[in-house]
Design an enzyme around this catalytic site. Structure first.
Site, PDB file in Angstrom:
ATOM      1  N   HIS A  13       0.865  -1.199   0.000  1.00  0.00           N
ATOM      2  CA  HIS A  13       0.000   0.000   0.000  1.00  0.00           C
ATOM      3  C   HIS A  13       0.890   1.234   0.000  1.00  0.00           C
ATOM      4  O   HIS A  13       1.499   1.570   1.014  1.00  0.00           O
ATOM      5  CB  HIS A  13      -0.916   0.008   1.235  1.00  0.00           C
ATOM      6  CG  HIS A  13      -1.879   1.164   1.245  1.00  0.00           C
ATOM      7  ND1 HIS A  13      -3.232   0.991   1.412  1.00  0.00           N
ATOM      8  CD2 HIS A  13      -1.697   2.496   1.113  1.00  0.00           C
ATOM      9  CE1 HIS A  13      -3.841   2.175   1.381  1.00  0.00           C
ATOM     10  NE2 HIS A  13      -2.917   3.109   1.207  1.00  0.00           N
ATOM     11  N   HIS A  15       1.568   5.383  -1.701  1.00  0.00           N
ATOM     12  CA  HIS A  15       1.260   6.561  -2.513  1.00  0.00           C
ATOM     13  C   HIS A  15       2.577   7.164  -2.972  1.00  0.00           C
ATOM     14  O   HIS A  15       3.441   7.449  -2.134  1.00  0.00           O
ATOM     15  CB  HIS A  15       0.521   7.626  -1.693  1.00  0.00           C
ATOM     16  CG  HIS A  15      -0.758   7.130  -1.097  1.00  0.00           C
ATOM     17  ND1 HIS A  15      -1.975   7.315  -1.704  1.00  0.00           N
ATOM     18  CD2 HIS A  15      -1.005   6.438   0.039  1.00  0.00           C
ATOM     19  CE1 HIS A  15      -2.931   6.772  -0.956  1.00  0.00           C
ATOM     20  NE2 HIS A  15      -2.370   6.231   0.110  1.00  0.00           N
ATOM     21  N   ARG A  17       2.323   9.566  -5.785  1.00  0.00           N
ATOM     22  CA  ARG A  17       1.904  10.764  -6.547  1.00  0.00           C
ATOM     23  C   ARG A  17       2.458  10.713  -7.973  1.00  0.00           C
ATOM     24  O   ARG A  17       2.994   9.705  -8.404  1.00  0.00           O
ATOM     25  CB  ARG A  17       2.335  12.074  -5.851  1.00  0.00           C
ATOM     26  CG  ARG A  17       2.189  12.116  -4.350  1.00  0.00           C
ATOM     27  CD  ARG A  17       0.779  11.949  -3.873  1.00  0.00           C
ATOM     28  NE  ARG A  17       0.712  12.149  -2.423  1.00  0.00           N
ATOM     29  CZ  ARG A  17      -0.267  11.683  -1.667  1.00  0.00           C
ATOM     30  NH1 ARG A  17      -1.250  10.960  -2.173  1.00  0.00           N
ATOM     31  NH2 ARG A  17      -0.266  11.916  -0.376  1.00  0.00           N
ATOM     32  N   ASN A  41      -5.080   7.430  -6.089  1.00  0.00           N
ATOM     33  CA  ASN A  41      -5.797   8.679  -5.742  1.00  0.00           C
ATOM     34  C   ASN A  41      -5.031   9.923  -6.175  1.00  0.00           C
ATOM     35  O   ASN A  41      -4.709  10.792  -5.379  1.00  0.00           O
ATOM     36  CB  ASN A  41      -6.131   8.717  -4.239  1.00  0.00           C
ATOM     37  CG  ASN A  41      -4.914   8.706  -3.345  1.00  0.00           C
ATOM     38  OD1 ASN A  41      -3.874   8.172  -3.705  1.00  0.00           O
ATOM     39  ND2 ASN A  41      -5.042   9.303  -2.170  1.00  0.00           N
ATOM     40  N   LYS A  99      -9.437   0.030  -5.867  1.00  0.00           N
ATOM     41  CA  LYS A  99      -9.443   0.676  -4.548  1.00  0.00           C
ATOM     42  C   LYS A  99     -10.769   1.401  -4.337  1.00  0.00           C
ATOM     43  O   LYS A  99     -11.185   2.213  -5.171  1.00  0.00           O
ATOM     44  CB  LYS A  99      -8.281   1.682  -4.466  1.00  0.00           C
ATOM     45  CG  LYS A  99      -8.208   2.484  -3.164  1.00  0.00           C
ATOM     46  CD  LYS A  99      -7.731   1.650  -1.984  1.00  0.00           C
ATOM     47  CE  LYS A  99      -7.838   2.372  -0.651  1.00  0.00           C
ATOM     48  NZ  LYS A  99      -6.701   3.193  -0.332  1.00  0.00           N
ATOM     49  N   HIS A 136     -10.611   1.488   1.792  1.00  0.00           N
ATOM     50  CA  HIS A 136     -10.375   2.481   2.850  1.00  0.00           C
ATOM     51  C   HIS A 136     -11.612   2.401   3.740  1.00  0.00           C
ATOM     52  O   HIS A 136     -12.673   2.891   3.378  1.00  0.00           O
ATOM     53  CB  HIS A 136     -10.194   3.884   2.270  1.00  0.00           C
ATOM     54  CG  HIS A 136      -9.884   4.896   3.336  1.00  0.00           C
ATOM     55  ND1 HIS A 136      -8.666   5.515   3.450  1.00  0.00           N
ATOM     56  CD2 HIS A 136     -10.636   5.353   4.367  1.00  0.00           C
ATOM     57  CE1 HIS A 136      -8.675   6.321   4.501  1.00  0.00           C
ATOM     58  NE2 HIS A 136      -9.866   6.251   5.072  1.00  0.00           N
ATOM     59  N   HIS A 174      -4.736  -0.402   5.854  1.00  0.00           N
ATOM     60  CA  HIS A 174      -4.277   0.342   7.037  1.00  0.00           C
ATOM     61  C   HIS A 174      -5.238   0.223   8.227  1.00  0.00           C
ATOM     62  O   HIS A 174      -5.810   1.208   8.659  1.00  0.00           O
ATOM     63  CB  HIS A 174      -3.995   1.807   6.699  1.00  0.00           C
ATOM     64  CG  HIS A 174      -4.982   2.481   5.773  1.00  0.00           C
ATOM     65  ND1 HIS A 174      -6.322   2.461   5.994  1.00  0.00           N
ATOM     66  CD2 HIS A 174      -4.794   3.182   4.634  1.00  0.00           C
ATOM     67  CE1 HIS A 174      -6.928   3.128   5.024  1.00  0.00           C
ATOM     68  NE2 HIS A 174      -6.010   3.569   4.185  1.00  0.00           N
ATOM     69  N   LEU A 219      -4.944   9.343   7.881  1.00  0.00           N
ATOM     70  CA  LEU A 219      -6.283   8.745   7.982  1.00  0.00           C
ATOM     71  C   LEU A 219      -6.213   7.285   7.540  1.00  0.00           C
ATOM     72  O   LEU A 219      -5.569   7.014   6.526  1.00  0.00           O
ATOM     73  CB  LEU A 219      -7.280   9.516   7.118  1.00  0.00           C
ATOM     74  CG  LEU A 219      -7.637  10.908   7.656  1.00  0.00           C
ATOM     75  CD1 LEU A 219      -8.458  11.689   6.635  1.00  0.00           C
ATOM     76  CD2 LEU A 219      -8.372  10.812   8.983  1.00  0.00           C
ATOM     77  N   ASP A 247       1.419   2.767   3.507  1.00  0.00           N
ATOM     78  CA  ASP A 247       0.583   3.956   3.311  1.00  0.00           C
ATOM     79  C   ASP A 247       1.432   5.229   3.307  1.00  0.00           C
ATOM     80  O   ASP A 247       0.945   6.315   3.631  1.00  0.00           O
ATOM     81  CB  ASP A 247      -0.534   4.059   4.357  1.00  0.00           C
ATOM     82  CG  ASP A 247      -1.673   4.991   3.912  1.00  0.00           C
ATOM     83  OD1 ASP A 247      -1.758   5.295   2.712  1.00  0.00           O
ATOM     84  OD2 ASP A 247      -2.454   5.412   4.777  1.00  0.00           O
ATOM     85  N   HIS A 251       3.288  14.575   1.261  1.00  0.00           N
ATOM     86  CA  HIS A 251       2.656  15.887   1.066  1.00  0.00           C
ATOM     87  C   HIS A 251       3.748  16.926   1.298  1.00  0.00           C
ATOM     88  O   HIS A 251       4.581  16.737   2.180  1.00  0.00           O
ATOM     89  CB  HIS A 251       1.554  16.142   2.106  1.00  0.00           C
ATOM     90  CG  HIS A 251       0.339  15.294   1.924  1.00  0.00           C
ATOM     91  ND1 HIS A 251      -0.653  15.580   1.029  1.00  0.00           N
ATOM     92  CD2 HIS A 251      -0.042  14.150   2.544  1.00  0.00           C
ATOM     93  CE1 HIS A 251      -1.600  14.666   1.102  1.00  0.00           C
ATOM     94  NE2 HIS A 251      -1.260  13.773   2.003  1.00  0.00           N
ATOM     95  N   ALA A 263      -3.793  14.981   5.384  1.00  0.00           N
ATOM     96  CA  ALA A 263      -3.603  13.680   6.038  1.00  0.00           C
ATOM     97  C   ALA A 263      -2.566  12.872   5.288  1.00  0.00           C
ATOM     98  O   ALA A 263      -2.647  12.748   4.060  1.00  0.00           O
ATOM     99  CB  ALA A 263      -4.928  12.927   6.067  1.00  0.00           C
TER     100      ALA A 263
HETATM  101  O1  DOR Z   1      -3.467   9.717   5.565  1.00  0.00           O
HETATM  102  C1  DOR Z   1      -3.759   9.353   4.441  1.00  0.00           C
HETATM  103  N1  DOR Z   1      -3.175   9.887   3.349  1.00  0.00           N
HETATM  104  N2  DOR Z   1      -4.703   8.436   4.307  1.00  0.00           N
HETATM  105  C2  DOR Z   1      -5.189   8.102   3.111  1.00  0.00           C
HETATM  106  O2  DOR Z   1      -6.081   7.293   3.062  1.00  0.00           O
HETATM  107  C3  DOR Z   1      -4.712   8.774   1.874  1.00  0.00           C
HETATM  108  C4  DOR Z   1      -3.374   9.317   2.065  1.00  0.00           C
HETATM  109  C5  DOR Z   1      -2.935  10.280   0.977  1.00  0.00           C
HETATM  110  O3  DOR Z   1      -3.163  10.000  -0.196  1.00  0.00           O
HETATM  111  O4  DOR Z   1      -2.357  11.314   1.324  1.00  0.00           O
HETATM  112 ZN    ZN Z   2      -3.376   5.098   1.502  1.00  0.00          ZN
END
Ligand code: DOR
Ligand code: ZN
Length: 345
Positions: A13, A15, A17, A41, A99, A136, A174, A219, A247, A251, A263
């Site tokens: 899992h 991310h 970007r 996402n 997802k 999720h 998660h 999250l 996860d 950011h 988050a």
């Molecule tokens: O904290 C999180 N950030 N939870 C998620 O489900 C998505 C993720 C994100 O893409 O930043």
């Molecule tokens: Zn995630």
């Protein structure tokens, strides 16, 4: 020096970007993991096989030439996803799951699913075509306390999905509560869960006691200590239903350290080291390899990796940031010491 060598792990899992940030984050993941399940996402979300294949190429471009890394792509479910797209995904060797983001549950989930029951025909197709559903698991009801949203999701939606689609392979992503751990343990073998390093290492005091610490905000939100203990027990139990999914969610620091911070915890810079710390604290380093390298691959029906990675018991200090300027990312445990260090391959 104490060392720990395990089969090359996978991150089930992740991310990463798109655009410029890929160059910062991909080397971190690719130096320790052979493969990763890539979350869809983006803005706009990755909803079709064609988009996922383009995104896959972009990711591969950002992997340093000397590293061998395979992105495992997923598609983002929406109210308009078609059964035809599910068929295409199931036939593609590059797409490994769909997802489900309940609309509004988390970062870039606005295009997610507002009415989960309305997409039951899609779950039926996924069950029939044997392509996993990644969830999720949080309700989005404003009236539901943010610390209860995962627990409430189980009774409101998850039991309905597993009862109606008993053959569907599901990853409850998660997990953060004792209730989710119990649900997965008691469910059939086709129901599994990922666990992040932050939910194994920290409880909500890390985020909220002595000042608000936005880099611990993700999250589903980090819960109280009793839940952390349940997660550690599950992760270190040797039960193949629980496997590694960081996860890691980059950011820019400016968007985290804000009046309305995003988050997501960035953990890719030291993912395996963070898990090793959690497993060592539980006196269960012998269980790390199954969790990190075997159970996820088995669930996704992928061959287990053949290489190895080695961790050394060497303290090192996490830098304050990775990346440049506006895109700079504050990692988990920035400026703090870690006990384990990935040895150079
Ligand atoms: O904290 C999180 N950030 N939870 C998620 O489900 C998505 C993720 C994100 O893409 O930043
Ligand atoms: Zn995630």
């Amino acid at each position: 020096m104490k060392t720990l060598t395990i089969t090359k792990p996978d991150d089930l899992h992740l991310h990463v970007r798109n655009g410029a940030v890929l160059k910062t984050v991909m080397p971190h993941t690719a130096r320790q993991f052979a493969r990763a399940i890539i979350m869809p996402n983006l803005k706009p979300p990755v909803t079709t096989v064609v988009q996922a294949l383009i995104y896959r190429e972009e990711i591969l471009q950002a992997v340093p030439a000397e590293l061998d890394f395979t992105p495992l792509m997923t598609l983002y479910l929406t109210g308009s996803t078609t059964v035809a797209e599910i068929k295409k995904a199931a036939e593609s060797e590059y797409i490994h799951a769909f997802k489900l983001y309940p609309a509004g549950a988390t970062t870039n989930s606005d295009s997610g699913v507002a009415d989960i029951k309305a997409i039951y025909p899609l779950f039926a197709a996924m069950e029939q075509l044997d392509i996993p559903l990644l969830i999720h698991g949080e309700v989005t009801d404003d009236a539901c306390d943010i610390f209860d949203r995962e627990r409430v999701f189980i009774d409101t939606y998850l039991t309905g999905i597993t009862d109606n689609f008993p053959g569907l392979r599901i990853v409850v992503e998660h997990v953060t509560t004792a209730e989710a751990v119990q649900f997965v343990q008691e469910a059939d073998a086709n129901i599994a869960a990922t666990i992040t390093p932050q939910h194994l290492l920290f409880n909500r005091n890390a985020m909220l006691a002595g000042g608000i610490k936005p880099h611990y905000y993700c999250l589903p939100i980090i819960k109280r200590e009793s839940h952390r203990l349940a997660l550690v027990k599950a992760a270190t139990s040797g039960n193949p239903k629980f496997f590694l999914g960081t996860d890691s969610a980059p950011h820019p620091t400016s968007l985290k350290e804000s009046a309305c911070g995003c988050a997501g915890c960035y953990s890719a810079h030291a993912a395996l080291e963070l898990y090793a710390e959690a497993f060592e604290r539980a006196d269960a380093l012998d269980k790390l390899e199954g969790f990190a390298s075997f159970y996820g691959a088995d669930f996704y029906r992928l061959p287990r990796n053949s290489g190895t990675v080695t961790l050394e018991k060497t303290a090192w200090k996490v830098p304050p940031a990775y990346g440049e300027g506006e895109l700079s990312i504050t990692p988990l445990k920035a400026n703090e010491e870690l006990r384990w260090k990935l040895a150079k391959g």
